[in-house]
Design a protein around this motif. Structure first.
Motif, PDB file in Angstrom:
ATOM      1  N   ASP A 145       1.781   8.952  -3.336  1.00 31.23           N
ATOM      2  CA  ASP A 145       2.808   9.115  -2.569  1.00 31.23           C
ATOM      3  C   ASP A 145       3.779  10.189  -2.994  1.00 31.23           C
ATOM      4  O   ASP A 145       4.772  10.277  -2.562  1.00 31.23           O
ATOM      5  CB  ASP A 145       3.552   7.853  -2.225  1.00 31.23           C
ATOM      6  N   GLY A 146       3.616  10.817  -4.079  1.00 29.08           N
ATOM      7  CA  GLY A 146       4.275  12.075  -4.513  1.00 29.08           C
ATOM      8  C   GLY A 146       5.222  11.648  -5.585  1.00 29.08           C
ATOM      9  O   GLY A 146       5.834  12.386  -6.063  1.00 29.08           O
ATOM     10  N   THR A 147       5.283  10.349  -5.997  1.00 33.58           N
ATOM     11  CA  THR A 147       6.375   9.871  -6.875  1.00 33.58           C
ATOM     12  C   THR A 147       6.051   9.679  -8.293  1.00 33.58           C
ATOM     13  O   THR A 147       4.603   9.729  -8.798  1.00 33.58           O
ATOM     14  CB  THR A 147       6.831   8.486  -6.449  1.00 33.58           C
ATOM     15  N   ARG A 148       6.637   9.352  -9.128  1.00 29.43           N
ATOM     16  CA  ARG A 148       6.319   9.144 -10.489  1.00 29.43           C
ATOM     17  C   ARG A 148       5.519   7.884 -10.689  1.00 29.43           C
ATOM     18  O   ARG A 148       6.051   6.960 -10.155  1.00 29.43           O
ATOM     19  CB  ARG A 148       7.516   9.316 -11.492  1.00 29.43           C
ATOM     20  N   PRO A 149       4.520   7.752 -11.315  1.00 34.83           N
ATOM     21  CA  PRO A 149       3.706   6.566 -11.418  1.00 34.83           C
ATOM     22  C   PRO A 149       4.632   5.343 -12.092  1.00 34.83           C
ATOM     23  O   PRO A 149       5.391   5.849 -12.789  1.00 34.83           O
ATOM     24  CB  PRO A 149       2.415   6.806 -12.027  1.00 34.83           C
ATOM     25  N   THR A 150       4.167   4.167 -11.783  1.00 30.48           N
ATOM     26  CA  THR A 150       4.794   3.067 -12.434  1.00 30.48           C
ATOM     27  C   THR A 150       4.199   2.811 -13.739  1.00 30.48           C
ATOM     28  O   THR A 150       3.223   3.384 -14.059  1.00 30.48           O
ATOM     29  CB  THR A 150       4.846   1.851 -11.489  1.00 30.48           C
ATOM     30  N   ARG A 151       4.956   1.970 -14.480  1.00 32.66           N
ATOM     31  CA  ARG A 151       4.585   1.645 -16.019  1.00 32.66           C
ATOM     32  C   ARG A 151       3.044   1.051 -15.516  1.00 32.66           C
ATOM     33  O   ARG A 151       2.237   1.212 -16.538  1.00 32.66           O
ATOM     34  CB  ARG A 151       5.390   0.661 -16.714  1.00 32.66           C
ATOM     35  N   LYS A 152       2.759   0.232 -14.727  1.00 38.34           N
ATOM     36  CA  LYS A 152       1.768  -0.595 -14.328  1.00 38.34           C
ATOM     37  C   LYS A 152       0.497   0.443 -13.942  1.00 38.34           C
ATOM     38  O   LYS A 152      -0.696   0.243 -14.501  1.00 38.34           O
ATOM     39  CB  LYS A 152       1.969  -1.688 -13.282  1.00 38.34           C
ATOM     40  N   GLN A 153       0.937   1.532 -13.383  1.00 35.69           N
ATOM     41  CA  GLN A 153      -0.174   2.351 -12.818  1.00 35.69           C
ATOM     42  C   GLN A 153      -0.490   3.146 -14.334  1.00 35.69           C
ATOM     43  O   GLN A 153      -1.923   3.427 -14.353  1.00 35.69           O
ATOM     44  CB  GLN A 153       0.454   3.518 -11.855  1.00 35.69           C
ATOM     45  N   TYR A 154       0.137   3.549 -14.938  1.00 35.33           N
ATOM     46  CA  TYR A 154       0.011   4.217 -16.379  1.00 35.33           C
ATOM     47  C   TYR A 154      -0.880   3.070 -17.274  1.00 35.33           C
ATOM     48  O   TYR A 154      -1.674   3.651 -17.706  1.00 35.33           O
ATOM     49  CB  TYR A 154       1.169   4.461 -17.212  1.00 35.33           C
ATOM     50  N   LEU A 155      -0.372   1.963 -17.355  1.00 38.50           N
ATOM     51  CA  LEU A 155      -1.218   1.234 -18.258  1.00 38.50           C
ATOM     52  C   LEU A 155      -2.784   1.164 -17.515  1.00 38.50           C
ATOM     53  O   LEU A 155      -3.662   1.017 -18.323  1.00 38.50           O
ATOM     54  CB  LEU A 155      -0.514  -0.522 -17.957  1.00 38.50           C
ATOM     55  N   SER A 156      -2.797   1.005 -16.169  1.00 37.48           N
ATOM     56  CA  SER A 156      -4.086   0.824 -15.642  1.00 37.48           C
ATOM     57  C   SER A 156      -4.951   1.757 -15.837  1.00 37.48           C
ATOM     58  O   SER A 156      -5.975   1.547 -15.989  1.00 37.48           O
ATOM     59  CB  SER A 156      -3.873   0.560 -14.101  1.00 37.48           C
ATOM     60  N   MET A 213       0.712  -1.151   0.047  1.00 39.43           N
ATOM     61  CA  MET A 213       0.073   0.068  -0.045  1.00 39.43           C
ATOM     62  C   MET A 213       0.899   1.280  -0.098  1.00 39.43           C
ATOM     63  O   MET A 213       1.708   1.464   0.771  1.00 39.43           O
ATOM     64  CB  MET A 213      -0.970   0.055   1.261  1.00 39.43           C
ATOM     65  N   ARG A 214       0.420   2.179  -0.716  1.00 39.30           N
ATOM     66  CA  ARG A 214       1.298   3.362  -0.930  1.00 39.30           C
ATOM     67  C   ARG A 214       0.941   4.291   0.265  1.00 39.30           C
ATOM     68  O   ARG A 214      -0.360   4.341   0.497  1.00 39.30           O
ATOM     69  CB  ARG A 214       0.921   4.149  -2.349  1.00 39.30           C
ATOM     70  N   ASP A 252       6.280  11.910 -18.923  1.00 42.01           N
ATOM     71  CA  ASP A 252       6.196  12.028 -17.437  1.00 42.01           C
ATOM     72  C   ASP A 252       5.033  12.419 -16.859  1.00 42.01           C
ATOM     73  O   ASP A 252       4.745  13.386 -16.067  1.00 42.01           O
ATOM     74  CB  ASP A 252       7.190  12.941 -17.030  1.00 42.01           C
ATOM     75  N   GLY A 253       3.626  11.831 -17.185  1.00 40.36           N
ATOM     76  CA  GLY A 253       2.699  12.096 -16.733  1.00 40.36           C
ATOM     77  C   GLY A 253       1.689  13.330 -17.494  1.00 40.36           C
ATOM     78  O   GLY A 253       0.642  13.790 -16.705  1.00 40.36           O
ATOM     79  N   ASP A 255      -4.347   4.528  -7.724  1.00 38.71           N
ATOM     80  CA  ASP A 255      -3.687   5.269  -6.614  1.00 38.71           C
ATOM     81  C   ASP A 255      -2.811   6.300  -7.265  1.00 38.71           C
ATOM     82  O   ASP A 255      -1.523   6.789  -7.262  1.00 38.71           O
ATOM     83  CB  ASP A 255      -2.675   4.402  -5.823  1.00 38.71           C
ATOM     84  N   THR A 256      -3.443   7.023  -8.362  1.00 39.09           N
ATOM     85  CA  THR A 256      -2.686   8.167  -8.983  1.00 39.09           C
ATOM     86  C   THR A 256      -3.845   9.478  -8.880  1.00 39.09           C
ATOM     87  O   THR A 256      -5.044   9.075  -8.382  1.00 39.09           O
ATOM     88  CB  THR A 256      -2.512   7.911 -10.693  1.00 39.09           C
ATOM     89  N   ARG A 257      -3.171  10.659  -8.892  1.00 37.81           N
ATOM     90  CA  ARG A 257      -4.159  12.126  -8.931  1.00 37.81           C
ATOM     91  C   ARG A 257      -3.442  12.737  -9.996  1.00 37.81           C
ATOM     92  O   ARG A 257      -2.358  12.884 -10.496  1.00 37.81           O
ATOM     93  CB  ARG A 257      -3.797  12.550  -7.721  1.00 37.81           C
ATOM     94  N   VAL A 258      -4.357  13.664 -10.623  1.00 41.52           N
ATOM     95  CA  VAL A 258      -3.825  14.526 -11.451  1.00 41.52           C
ATOM     96  C   VAL A 258      -3.728  16.004 -10.655  1.00 41.52           C
ATOM     97  O   VAL A 258      -4.673  16.430  -9.731  1.00 41.52           O
ATOM     98  CB  VAL A 258      -4.810  14.829 -12.559  1.00 41.52           C
ATOM     99  N   ILE A 259      -2.784  16.593 -10.793  1.00 40.79           N
ATOM    100  CA  ILE A 259      -2.370  17.833  -9.791  1.00 40.79           C
ATOM    101  C   ILE A 259      -2.172  19.003 -10.503  1.00 40.79           C
ATOM    102  O   ILE A 259      -1.556  18.851 -11.799  1.00 40.79           O
ATOM    103  CB  ILE A 259      -1.137  17.495  -8.788  1.00 40.79           C
TER     104      ILE A 259
END
Length: 165
Positions: A100-111, A1-2, A83-84, A137-141
């Motif tokens: 968590d403030g980091t760059r999303p992973t490939r899996k997160q972008y794919l999902s 969990m992030r 980069d998002g 677990d991503t957000r657009v900021i």
């Protein structure tokens, strides 16, 4: 969990800004569809290969299927390799990051890209976050404001620390 950072939540892009992002990206996707239709028509007229005829005249469900594939590829490639950011996010100064403030992973972008092609997924924004944000677990900021707050926090944390030249 992030780990969920409050700073990410404070700088979430507004629904109006998200709508503008989506509108710009949908206009670009429509242009891509038109270009692909023109190219497939030209190729069909030159080769009489039925695949290219079918690409343009496959019916309503085929158009939805092709559109979903093109949208998936469009969003995945833009967000992962820039980069998002998609063109809509570039124009509005927003960006995708993990909670968590980091760059999303490939899996997160794919999902994120896969969740976007679910019919009526855009209506999930009538809640707090859309499925392609909450399920990955991503957000657009608003990236400029986010960076400014991080810089200020960093400067405050470094008060009293000697700098070595």
């Amino acid at each position: 969990m992030r780990k969920y950072l409050k700073i990410v939540d404070r700088h979430k892009a507004s629904l109006a800004l998200r709508f503008v992002n989506n509108l710009i990206d949908m206009i670009i996707l429509a242009i891509i569809h038109i270009i692909l239709a023109i190219i497939s028509t030209i190729i069909y007229n030159l080769t009489y290969n039925n695949f290219f005829f079918f690409f343009n005249n496959g019916g309503f469900l085929w158009d939805i299927f092709v559109g979903a594939i093109i949208a998936f590829i469009y969003f995945y490639l833009w967000e992962y390799y820039s980069d998002g950011k998609t063109p809509g996010k570039y124009m509005t100064g927003t960006k995708v990051i993990s909670i968590d403030g980091t760059r999303p992973t490939r899996k997160q972008y794919l999902s994120r890209s896969l969740y976007r092609i679910i019919p009526f997924e855009s209506f999930t924004f009538f809640g707090t976050d859309g499925w392609h944000d909450s399920m990955t677990d991503t957000r657009v900021i608003n990236y400029k404001n986010y960076q400014a707050e991080k810089q200020t926090k960093s400067e405050i944390d470094n008060i009293g620390i000697k700098e070595i030249a």
